[in-house]
Design a protein around this motif. Structure first.
Motif, mmCIF file in Angstrom:
data_model
loop_
_atom_site.group_PDB
_atom_site.id
_atom_site.type_symbol
_atom_site.label_atom_id
_atom_site.label_comp_id
_atom_site.label_asym_id
_atom_site.label_seq_id
_atom_site.Cartn_x
_atom_site.Cartn_y
_atom_site.Cartn_z
ATOM 1 N N PHE A 1 -5.168 3.089 -6.951
ATOM 2 C CA PHE A 1 -5.410 1.809 -6.306
ATOM 3 C C PHE A 1 -4.566 1.854 -5.036
ATOM 4 N N SER A 2 -5.219 1.966 -3.872
ATOM 5 C CA SER A 2 -4.471 2.264 -2.650
ATOM 6 C C SER A 2 -3.816 1.041 -2.008
ATOM 7 N N GLY A 3 -4.357 -0.173 -2.287
ATOM 8 C CA GLY A 3 -3.781 -1.352 -1.634
ATOM 9 C C GLY A 3 -3.950 -2.605 -2.467
ATOM 10 N N HIS A 4 -3.021 -3.530 -2.320
ATOM 11 C CA HIS A 4 -2.995 -4.740 -3.123
ATOM 12 C C HIS A 4 -3.988 -5.791 -2.617
ATOM 13 N N LEU B 1 -9.886 10.641 -3.726
ATOM 14 C CA LEU B 1 -9.042 9.995 -2.715
ATOM 15 C C LEU B 1 -9.872 9.313 -1.636
ATOM 16 N N PRO B 2 -9.318 8.284 -0.982
ATOM 17 C CA PRO B 2 -10.002 7.679 0.163
ATOM 18 C C PRO B 2 -9.878 8.584 1.381
ATOM 19 N N ALA B 3 -10.869 8.503 2.271
ATOM 20 C CA ALA B 3 -10.803 9.287 3.502
ATOM 21 C C ALA B 3 -11.046 8.396 4.709
ATOM 22 N N GLY B 4 -9.978 8.072 5.415
ATOM 23 C CA GLY B 4 -10.080 7.355 6.685
ATOM 24 C C GLY B 4 -9.479 8.288 7.711
ATOM 25 N N ASN B 5 -8.176 8.136 7.952
ATOM 26 C CA ASN B 5 -7.443 9.096 8.786
ATOM 27 C C ASN B 5 -6.909 10.262 7.966
ATOM 28 N N GLY B 6 -7.112 10.214 6.658
ATOM 29 C CA GLY B 6 -6.736 11.345 5.820
ATOM 30 C C GLY B 6 -5.253 11.459 5.525
ATOM 31 N N THR B 7 -4.499 10.371 5.636
ATOM 32 C CA THR B 7 -3.055 10.510 5.409
ATOM 33 C C THR B 7 -2.741 10.905 3.969
ATOM 34 N N LEU B 8 -3.567 10.432 3.047
ATOM 35 C CA LEU B 8 -3.306 10.777 1.653
ATOM 36 C C LEU B 8 -3.931 12.138 1.310
ATOM 37 N N GLY C 1 -4.096 -2.309 9.904
ATOM 38 C CA GLY C 1 -3.475 -3.187 8.919
ATOM 39 C C GLY C 1 -2.312 -2.580 8.166
ATOM 40 N N ASN C 2 -2.603 -1.847 7.095
ATOM 41 C CA ASN C 2 -1.537 -1.457 6.172
ATOM 42 C C ASN C 2 -0.481 -0.527 6.771
ATOM 43 N N ALA C 3 -0.901 0.411 7.600
ATOM 44 C CA ALA C 3 0.090 1.314 8.191
ATOM 45 C C ALA C 3 1.011 0.514 9.115
ATOM 46 N N GLY D 1 -10.036 -0.532 5.881
ATOM 47 C CA GLY D 1 -8.925 0.420 5.966
ATOM 48 C C GLY D 1 -9.353 1.875 6.057
ATOM 49 N N ILE D 2 -10.616 2.174 5.714
ATOM 50 C CA ILE D 2 -11.076 3.570 5.846
ATOM 51 C C ILE D 2 -12.200 3.698 6.865
ATOM 52 N N ALA D 3 -12.464 2.622 7.620
ATOM 53 C CA ALA D 3 -13.532 2.673 8.622
ATOM 54 C C ALA D 3 -12.993 3.267 9.918
ATOM 55 N N SER E 1 0.847 -1.201 0.000
ATOM 56 C CA SER E 1 0.000 0.000 0.000
ATOM 57 C C SER E 1 0.881 1.250 0.000
ATOM 58 N N TYR E 2 0.253 2.384 -0.284
ATOM 59 C CA TYR E 2 0.985 3.656 -0.352
ATOM 60 C C TYR E 2 1.525 4.111 1.005
ATOM 61 N N LYS E 3 1.174 3.375 2.089
ATOM 62 C CA LYS E 3 1.654 3.752 3.420
ATOM 63 C C LYS E 3 3.191 3.743 3.481
ATOM 64 N N ASP E 4 3.833 3.057 2.526
ATOM 65 C CA ASP E 4 5.307 3.046 2.495
ATOM 66 C C ASP E 4 5.869 4.454 2.292
ATOM 67 N N ILE F 1 -7.145 -5.625 -6.280
ATOM 68 C CA ILE F 1 -6.918 -4.644 -5.210
ATOM 69 C C ILE F 1 -7.703 -5.073 -3.979
ATOM 70 N N GLU F 2 -7.391 -4.471 -2.832
ATOM 71 C CA GLU F 2 -8.147 -4.862 -1.641
ATOM 72 C C GLU F 2 -9.476 -4.101 -1.610
ATOM 73 N N PRO F 3 -10.472 -4.633 -0.904
ATOM 74 C CA PRO F 3 -11.799 -3.999 -0.901
ATOM 75 C C PRO F 3 -11.760 -2.516 -0.510
ATOM 76 N N THR F 4 -10.891 -2.152 0.444
ATOM 77 C CA THR F 4 -10.786 -0.736 0.819
ATOM 78 C C THR F 4 -10.431 0.115 -0.404
ATOM 79 N N ALA F 5 -9.544 -0.393 -1.220
ATOM 80 C CA ALA F 5 -9.124 0.353 -2.409
ATOM 81 C C ALA F 5 -10.276 0.467 -3.403
HETATM 82 C C1 LIG Z 1 -4.683 3.729 4.707
HETATM 83 C C2 LIG Z 1 -5.473 3.294 3.535
HETATM 84 C C3 LIG Z 1 -6.503 4.061 2.982
HETATM 85 C C4 LIG Z 1 -7.043 5.313 3.596
HETATM 86 O O1 LIG Z 1 -6.178 6.192 4.045
HETATM 87 P P1 LIG Z 1 -6.340 7.188 5.245
HETATM 88 O O2 LIG Z 1 -5.033 7.713 5.363
HETATM 89 O O3 LIG Z 1 -6.746 6.446 6.477
HETATM 90 O O4 LIG Z 1 -7.343 8.211 4.873
HETATM 91 C C5 LIG Z 1 -7.104 3.608 1.836
HETATM 92 N N1 LIG Z 1 -6.766 2.456 1.266
HETATM 93 C C6 LIG Z 1 -5.814 1.666 1.782
HETATM 94 C C7 LIG Z 1 -5.516 0.369 1.098
HETATM 95 C C8 LIG Z 1 -5.132 2.067 2.916
HETATM 96 O O5 LIG Z 1 -4.178 1.271 3.423
#
Ligand SMILES: *Cc1c(COP(=O)(O)O)cnc(C)c1O
Length: 360
Positions: free
Chosen positions: A353-356, A221-228, A124-126, A281-283, A97-100, A326-330
């Motif tokens: 695509f945010s995660g594999h 963009l996805p919005a969970g914790n908003g890192t992206l 998970g991903n972080a 991942g965004i819940a 995931s882009y968390k890298d 991709i993963e369901p969150t993506a």
């Molecule tokens: C972290 C993550 C997100 C959402 O990112 P936030 O930083 O929490 O808004 C979306 N998709 C994937 C796969 C992630 O790991």
């Protein structure tokens, strides 16, 4: 090179970036104020990874950089609903995931500070990204995860040698457990620690460079914790302040309808009870940087949009049929793209695509 200063987001007080602060002594969030520099010709000659923006990253000594040439992911033109959209392949990072992005810059800072042990909490991903980069840096690491985290992500975190702390309880209770632990350790949090966003901002730099130093009209963009979202906001503002671009992309932020506190905060409507979603991942029920995320999206004239579980599943299936696992969150973000294109026709739209899929 310089390292900037840390600013208390509530009081405006400054703290030294050479000291190991991840939150203020009063418990307030910190932002890093750092003036980046871009030499476009030098950047063009460098290796295709996120450290090509070397003078825009707040790490003084090269010897502290923790990197495996991550970043500069492909920006692919794909077709959705007859519209061409640009999809950045952020599932291709080493940990999936882009968390890298955030982990590489944050762990480099941690190494610069001489810190030997970190704690983090994640669904998970972080956790995977922090654990991997801690391993590369030779720093020991404890990751707090909710007991409901998928076993494949837990196995991945353990594979990097990190200690797993399973918390029976919600995502919030897991974060609280990590915060308590951080009183006697360094908190390598993707949502709290300002250096994580110094890594995710490179997502914006790369998009801009890959489009010929131009800004797309819309960014979904996805919005969970908003890192992206916050990273993109920092990155596109940096480029504008440097005189490279002259505007921000409109940010459309996607949440799962089952857990969409930011949709309701933005629209000022009451929040219904949270239910479960496959987009785990965004819940995030209480994003710590909610006020900043709302303000960032508002400043780009964007908005928040919910997607339903069936829309997420449908997009997940469709991506597979296009050759992308991709993963369901993506898939939630892609469902948001489709929904957006039903009502708007932007001149250019970038998403990711945010995660594999292999790690869900
Ligand atoms: C972290 C993550 C997100 C959402 O990112 P936030 O930083 O929490 O808004 C979306 N998709 C994937 C796969 C992630 O790991």
């Amino acid at each position: 090179m310089h390292e900037g200063i840390l600013r208390n987001t509530r009081t405006g007080a400054a703290l030294l970036a050479s000291e190991p602060h991840f939150i203020s002594p009063e418990g307030d969030l910190l932002d890093l104020e750092f003036e980046p520099f871009f030499d476009l010709n030098a950047i063009a000659r460098r290796k295709p990874n996120l450290w090509r923006y070397r003078e825009a990253l707040p790490i003084i000594l090269d010897e502290n950089i923790v990197s495996v040439n991550e970043g500069f992911t492909p920006l692919l033109p794909l077709n959705f609903l007859g519209n061409q959209v640009w999809v950045k392949q952020e599932q291709l990072f080493s940990t999936g995931s882009y968390k890298d992005r955030g982990a590489s810059v944050l762990m480099s800072k941690i190494k610069s500070l001489g810190i030997k042990h970190v704690v983090q909490d994640s669904s998970g991903n972080a956790g995977c990204a922090i654990a991997a980069y801690a391993a590369m840096a030779g720093i020991s690491c404890e990751i707090y995860v909710p007991a409901t985290t998928s076993s494949s992500k837990i196995r991945q975190i353990e594979a990097y040698g990190a200690q797993i702390r399973l918390i029976e309880g919600s995502r919030e209770q897991t974060a609280e457990a990590a915060r308590v632990a951080s009183k006697s350790s360094y908190y390598a949090s993707h949502s709290v620690n300002p250096y994580f966003f110094q890594g995710t901002k490179t997502f914006a730099y790369e998009i801009c460079e890959q489009m010929g130093w131009k800004v797309p009209e819309t960014l979904v963009l996805p919005a969970g914790n908003g890192t992206l979202i916050l990273g993109s906001w920092i990155g596109f503002n940096d480029l504008m302040r440097a005189g490279i671009t002259d505007r921000l992309p409109t940010i459309i932020a996607i949440q799962a309808e089952s857990c969409c506190p930011l949709v309701h905060a933005f629209d000022q409507t009451p929040m219904p009870d949270v239910t479960t979603t496959i987009a785990k991942g965004i819940a995030i029920e209480n994003p710590v940087r909610a006020a900043q995320i709302l303000e960032a999206v508002r400043s780009t004239h964007g908005f928040f949009m919910p997607v339903t579980e069936s829309e997420i599943m449908e997009s997940h299936r469709e991506c597979g049929l296009h050759g992308f696992y991709i993963e369901p969150t993506a898939a939630a973000t892609i469902a948001g793209v489709k929904k957006y294109l039903n009502n708007y026709a932007p001149a250019s739209l970038v998403t990711l695509f945010s995660g594999h899929g292999l790690k869900k």
